[in-house]
Design an enzyme around this catalytic site. Structure first.
Site, PDB file in Angstrom:
ATOM      1  N   SER A  87     -40.970  12.598 -32.011  1.00 48.49           N
ATOM      2  CA  SER A  87     -40.963  11.239 -31.466  1.00 48.49           C
ATOM      3  C   SER A  87     -42.298  10.533 -31.680  1.00 48.49           C
ATOM      4  CB  SER A  87     -40.630  11.267 -29.971  1.00 48.49           C
ATOM      5  OG  SER A  87     -39.288  11.656 -29.779  1.00 48.49           O
ATOM      6  N   GLU A 267     -37.008   2.302 -23.752  1.00 51.30           N
ATOM      7  CA  GLU A 267     -36.548   3.563 -24.336  1.00 51.30           C
ATOM      8  C   GLU A 267     -35.614   4.356 -23.408  1.00 51.30           C
ATOM      9  OE1 GLU A 267     -39.252   6.852 -24.416  1.00 51.30           O
ATOM     10  OE2 GLU A 267     -38.306   7.764 -26.162  1.00 51.30           O
ATOM     11  N   HIS A 420     -34.710  18.760 -33.725  1.00 51.37           N
ATOM     12  CA  HIS A 420     -34.499  17.459 -34.377  1.00 51.37           C
ATOM     13  C   HIS A 420     -33.979  17.710 -35.782  1.00 51.37           C
ATOM     14  CE1 HIS A 420     -37.724  15.296 -31.721  1.00 51.37           C
ATOM     15  NE2 HIS A 420     -36.795  15.922 -31.029  1.00 51.37           N
TER      16      HIS A 420
HETATM   17 ZN   LIG Z   1     -36.642  15.705 -28.969  1.00 52.58          ZN
END
Ligand SMILES: [Zn+2]
Length: 458
Positions: A87, A267, A420
């Protein structure tokens, strides 16, 4: 004939030039119209998360609020040092237009700070805001409002957010705003950032009711010492936190008082956290919370010609996919997050989760009454891990029973991001200049196009 066609050619050339000038003039006008930008980021909201949310919330032929937007793009997300981003690098790309290494917050790989769209908007007199259901100093909000070589520099990042005078800061993470010994405080430098913010004119709020009542033009809201609670757990813990939609609505109230316009990043952070567990009931609940915030932004922008709304994700998490034998009945029984389940399980004298409590908790909160010995052993094997990592394994057991496709627990365990993937993510946009985003983009393009649309320079 030749002369006539020559004259015709000159005339059509003139017409083309006139049309081109008109197009250029019109596009210049439209660029000047973007006064406000609302960027909504679903952390880890890959295609699979959206597919599950659509199927469960509105049915396969329905559309989530952001799927109804007129312009859609596809975004590549790789970082400077990995084909799978975290991120921090993803938010740095979206905030600054630069690729960096995983873990870095709005600095180049060599450590040089790079200006963010939030800072550029602020330079032109616009109001700016950051919202996250994560801690406000975690990677995504941090990369818009701070610069640091490691995303783990929480205390430094929190201090930067306050000293940068970001007009609205809402989310979790009060621990890094107080010194040790004061409430949940963890700061080692003795600074009390809440007192500093109040002295600088901020209203400080800590729950949904205070947020709703807050006025003023500077607002700091910290609703949890760490991450805000999962949607799955709000009833269990009797949460008094605001929803992402409530935070977004209040931020828009405050920021839109500035006649110069504003930039807001909001977010939905825990889509990612839940996706790491592969437990899709929780993923769907987080997407629903995020979708409600998108609806607030769309309502604000509707009927105005000056507000660009962009909805996207920073990366995919776990490569979730809807499968043919998916069993929605399994996930409909899930009443809490896998991490919450882990925290309810009891340990024996050796620190190992007891089979009895594992069976009890999985029956109570996941509706699973027939755990196999192998499943019990898997959960017992997490006894020494942090609760969020225990949640990974519990979530994957539920996911396997529902035939949810995702990265395997083994692959998740060896990846530095904990699952991810490098899959593209979607982007949806509406408002002036939204058409600029309707193509295959890189995440760095988002910063450049936002800057172009707002007429600010990075
Ligand atoms: Zn993550």
């Amino acid at each position: 004939m030749i002369r006539r066609s020559g004259r015709k050619g000159t005339r059509s050339g003139l017409v083309v030039i006139l049309i081109l000038s008109a197009v250029l003039w019109l596009s210049a006008v439209s660029l000047a119209q973007v006064k406000n930008v609302i960027l909504l980021i679903g952390d880890g909201m890959g295609f699979g998360a959206i597919q599950y949310a659509r199927n469960i919330l509105v049915g396969p032929d329905g559309r989530l609020a952001f799927e109804k937007l007129p312009f859609v793009g596809l975004v590549t997300t790789y970082s400077a040092n990995q084909w799978v981003t975290d991120s921090a690098a993803a938010a740095t790309a979206m905030a600054t237009g630069y690729k960096t290494n995983n873990g870095m917050i709005s600095v180049k790989p060599d450590g040089t700070p790079v200006k963010t769209v939030l800072e550029a908007a602020q330079e032109t007199g616009k109001a700016v805001g950051l919202i996250s259901t994560n801690t406000v100093y975690d990677a995504t909000p941090a990369a818009f409002g701070a610069h640091w070589a490691q995303r783990s520099g929480s205390d430094a990042i929190a201090a930067q957010l306050v000293s940068r005078k970001i007009d609205v800061i809402l989310g979790g993470g009060s621990d890094q705003f107080f010194p040790k010994g004061v409430g949940p405080g963890k700061r080692g430098d003795g600074r009390n950032l809440v007192d500093e913010a109040k002295a600088a004119g901020y209203t400080y709020v800590t729950n949904a009711a205070e947020l709703a009542a807050a006025g003023g033009t500077k607002l700091l809201g910290l609703f949890h010492p760490s991450y805000m609670n999962y949607q799955s757990d709000r009833d269990e813990v009797k949460s008094e936190e605001p929803s992402l939609a409530e935070m977004t609505a209040k931020a828009l109230d405050v920021l839109s008082k500035d006649p110069d316009g504003f930039f807001l990043m909001s977010e939905g952070a825990r889509i990612d956290h839940m996706a790491h567990t592969a437990e899709v009931a929780g993923v769907v609940r987080e997407v629903k919370d995020f979708e409600a915030a998108v609806e607030v932004a769309l309502k604000f922008a509707a009927g105005r010609k000056d507000t660009l709304v962009i909805v996207t994700a920073d990366h995919d998490t776990m490569g979730l996919a809807v499968t043919e034998p998916f069993k929605p009945d399994v996930i409909r029984k899930v009443k809490a997050s896998p991490e919450y389940m882990a925290l309810q399980m009891k340990k024996d004298a050796n620190g190992v989760l007891t089979e009895e409590s594992i069976r009890q908790v999985m029956a109570d909160f996941a509706g699973i009454t027939d755990l196999t010995p192998a499943e019990v052993a898997t959960i017992q094997g997490t006894s020494k891990l942090a609760s969020y990592k225990q949640g990974y394994e519990i979530g994957s057991i539920i996911a396997a029973r529902a035939n949810v496709a995702s990265l395997t627990p083994a692959v998740r365990a060896i990846g530095e991001t904990g699952g991810h993937t490098g899959n593209q993510v979607p982007l949806y946009a509406t408002g002036p200049d939204a058409q600029l985003f309707a193509k295959v983009l890189d995440n760095t393009d988002i910063a450049r196009l936002v800057a172009q649309a707002m007429g600010i320079s990075l």
